[in-house]
Design a protein around this motif. Sequence first.
Motif, PDB file in Angstrom:
ATOM      1  N   UNK A 267      63.787  61.194   8.681  1.00 27.57           N
ATOM      2  CA  UNK A 267      64.330  60.352   8.775  1.00 27.57           C
ATOM      3  C   UNK A 267      64.519  59.291   9.739  1.00 27.57           C
ATOM      4  N   UNK A 268      65.845  58.079   9.338  1.00 35.15           N
ATOM      5  CA  UNK A 268      66.091  57.626  10.709  1.00 35.15           C
ATOM      6  C   UNK A 268      67.141  57.044  11.039  1.00 35.15           C
ATOM      7  N   UNK A 269      67.152  56.475  11.940  1.00 35.02           N
ATOM      8  CA  UNK A 269      68.614  56.629  13.077  1.00 35.02           C
ATOM      9  C   UNK A 269      68.372  55.328  13.860  1.00 35.02           C
ATOM     10  N   UNK A 270      69.570  54.876  13.392  1.00 34.58           N
ATOM     11  CA  UNK A 270      69.677  53.543  14.190  1.00 34.58           C
ATOM     12  C   UNK A 270      70.394  52.965  15.356  1.00 34.58           C
ATOM     13  N   UNK A 271      70.114  52.137  16.192  1.00 42.15           N
ATOM     14  CA  UNK A 271      70.999  51.860  17.285  1.00 42.15           C
ATOM     15  C   UNK A 271      70.929  51.107  18.063  1.00 42.15           C
ATOM     16  N   UNK A 272      71.714  50.402  18.531  1.00 42.02           N
ATOM     17  CA  UNK A 272      71.779  49.074  19.418  1.00 42.02           C
ATOM     18  C   UNK A 272      72.514  47.663  19.184  1.00 42.02           C
ATOM     19  N   UNK A 273      73.439  47.953  17.987  1.00 42.16           N
ATOM     20  CA  UNK A 273      74.117  47.354  17.456  1.00 42.16           C
ATOM     21  C   UNK A 273      75.754  47.066  18.697  1.00 42.16           C
ATOM     22  N   UNK A 274      75.981  46.022  18.823  1.00 46.67           N
ATOM     23  CA  UNK A 274      77.662  45.849  19.385  1.00 46.67           C
ATOM     24  C   UNK A 274      77.918  45.008  18.770  1.00 46.67           C
ATOM     25  N   UNK A 275      79.230  44.597  19.913  1.00 40.51           N
ATOM     26  CA  UNK A 275      79.922  42.977  19.248  1.00 40.51           C
ATOM     27  C   UNK A 275      79.903  42.353  20.622  1.00 40.51           C
ATOM     28  N   UNK A 276      79.454  40.929  20.238  1.00 45.03           N
ATOM     29  CA  UNK A 276      78.491  40.110  21.261  1.00 45.03           C
ATOM     30  C   UNK A 276      79.063  38.787  20.629  1.00 45.03           C
ATOM     31  N   UNK A 277      78.612  37.471  21.754  1.00 45.84           N
ATOM     32  CA  UNK A 277      79.403  35.868  21.418  1.00 45.84           C
ATOM     33  C   UNK A 277      78.098  35.441  21.062  1.00 45.84           C
ATOM     34  N   UNK A 278      78.700  34.068  20.103  1.00 43.93           N
ATOM     35  CA  UNK A 278      77.315  33.283  19.811  1.00 43.93           C
ATOM     36  C   UNK A 278      76.633  32.504  20.786  1.00 43.93           C
ATOM     37  N   UNK A 279      75.198  33.044  20.580  1.00 39.20           N
ATOM     38  CA  UNK A 279      73.976  32.504  21.174  1.00 39.20           C
ATOM     39  C   UNK A 279      73.756  34.385  21.987  1.00 39.20           C
ATOM     40  N   UNK A 280      74.064  35.182  21.776  1.00 40.97           N
ATOM     41  CA  UNK A 280      73.233  36.145  22.472  1.00 40.97           C
ATOM     42  C   UNK A 280      72.654  36.823  21.790  1.00 40.97           C
TER      43      UNK A 280
ATOM     44  N   UNK B 196      70.616  40.997  21.081  1.00 43.79           N
ATOM     45  CA  UNK B 196      70.250  42.057  21.270  1.00 43.79           C
ATOM     46  C   UNK B 196      68.996  42.887  20.779  1.00 43.79           C
ATOM     47  N   UNK B 197      68.585  43.689  20.924  1.00 36.08           N
ATOM     48  CA  UNK B 197      67.456  44.216  20.006  1.00 36.08           C
ATOM     49  C   UNK B 197      68.078  46.142  19.125  1.00 36.08           C
ATOM     50  N   UNK B 198      67.676  45.872  18.550  1.00 28.95           N
ATOM     51  CA  UNK B 198      68.201  47.404  17.426  1.00 28.95           C
ATOM     52  C   UNK B 198      67.034  48.255  17.456  1.00 28.95           C
ATOM     53  N   UNK B 199      67.392  49.546  17.604  1.00 25.46           N
ATOM     54  CA  UNK B 199      66.243  50.517  17.812  1.00 25.46           C
ATOM     55  C   UNK B 199      66.476  51.463  16.442  1.00 25.46           C
ATOM     56  N   UNK B 200      64.642  51.899  15.997  1.00 22.35           N
ATOM     57  CA  UNK B 200      64.992  52.570  15.293  1.00 22.35           C
ATOM     58  C   UNK B 200      64.607  53.946  14.911  1.00 22.35           C
ATOM     59  N   UNK B 201      65.020  55.357  15.500  1.00 18.43           N
ATOM     60  CA  UNK B 201      63.887  56.169  15.957  1.00 18.43           C
ATOM     61  C   UNK B 201      64.066  56.378  14.176  1.00 18.43           C
ATOM     62  N   UNK B 202      62.755  57.219  14.033  1.00 21.62           N
ATOM     63  CA  UNK B 202      62.047  58.231  12.877  1.00 21.62           C
ATOM     64  C   UNK B 202      61.848  58.996  13.953  1.00 21.62           C
ATOM     65  N   UNK B 203      61.754  60.597  12.971  1.00 19.75           N
ATOM     66  CA  UNK B 203      61.787  62.020  12.358  1.00 19.75           C
ATOM     67  C   UNK B 203      61.164  62.035  11.776  1.00 19.75           C
ATOM     68  N   UNK B 204      60.160  63.566  11.323  1.00 18.62           N
ATOM     69  CA  UNK B 204      59.357  63.630  11.035  1.00 18.62           C
ATOM     70  C   UNK B 204      58.344  63.845  10.736  1.00 18.62           C
ATOM     71  N   UNK B 205      57.983  63.070   9.184  1.00 14.15           N
ATOM     72  CA  UNK B 205      56.272  62.834   8.446  1.00 14.15           C
ATOM     73  C   UNK B 205      55.819  61.798  10.339  1.00 14.15           C
TER      74      UNK B 205
ATOM     75  N   UNK C  91      59.038  54.833  16.159  1.00  6.60           N
ATOM     76  CA  UNK C  91      60.518  53.376  16.663  1.00  6.60           C
ATOM     77  C   UNK C  91      60.618  52.304  15.922  1.00  6.60           C
ATOM     78  N   UNK C  92      61.137  51.656  15.392  1.00  9.99           N
ATOM     79  CA  UNK C  92      60.545  49.923  15.168  1.00  9.99           C
ATOM     80  C   UNK C  92      61.898  49.338  15.660  1.00  9.99           C
ATOM     81  N   UNK C  93      61.817  48.146  15.975  1.00  9.55           N
ATOM     82  CA  UNK C  93      62.751  46.703  16.855  1.00  9.55           C
ATOM     83  C   UNK C  93      63.293  45.796  15.830  1.00  9.55           C
ATOM     84  N   UNK C  94      64.149  45.127  16.292  1.00  7.09           N
ATOM     85  CA  UNK C  94      64.577  44.237  15.907  1.00  7.09           C
ATOM     86  C   UNK C  94      65.200  43.375  17.098  1.00  7.09           C
ATOM     87  N   UNK C  95      64.894  42.927  17.994  1.00  9.29           N
ATOM     88  CA  UNK C  95      65.191  41.751  19.064  1.00  9.29           C
ATOM     89  C   UNK C  95      65.509  40.344  18.042  1.00  9.29           C
TER      90      UNK C  95
END
Length: 123
Positions: free
Chosen positions: A3-16, A18-27, A78-82
């Motif tokens: 099971x996968x749950x993403x977090x870290x999104x939001x409203x930002x300005x051009x040039x800013x 963010x780091x997204x995270x994806x937390x996994x559970x289960x296997x 966890x997997x990330x997207x910077x």
Amino acid sequence: QVQLVESGGGLVQTGDSLRLSCAASGRPFSLYNAGWFRQAPGKEREFVAVITRRGDGTYHADSVKGRFTISRDNAKNTVYLRMNSLKPADTAVYYCAASADYSGMYVSRYDYWGQGTQVTVSS
């Protein structure tokens, strides 16, 4: 299964950044290749980046190469997207996906998906 749950999104300005995270559970997450995809309103879901099970291989879409970086910490399941130098064109819902045997760009080849996290970049 995983099971996968993403977090870290939001409203930002051009040039800013963010780091997204994806937390996994289960296997154990180390059994899966993991990818990030995004879907803008009215558009198809598109590939962003992928990382192999052990994190020893990554690939990024041309549209984000040099700005986005995928990484993972299997000890934290966890997997990330910077995301740096964000642009309005990056506005989309970002999804995490996992596959036990595929590490490419095709949406249909991934077996597990999160619910997504919204990223909005204002100009």
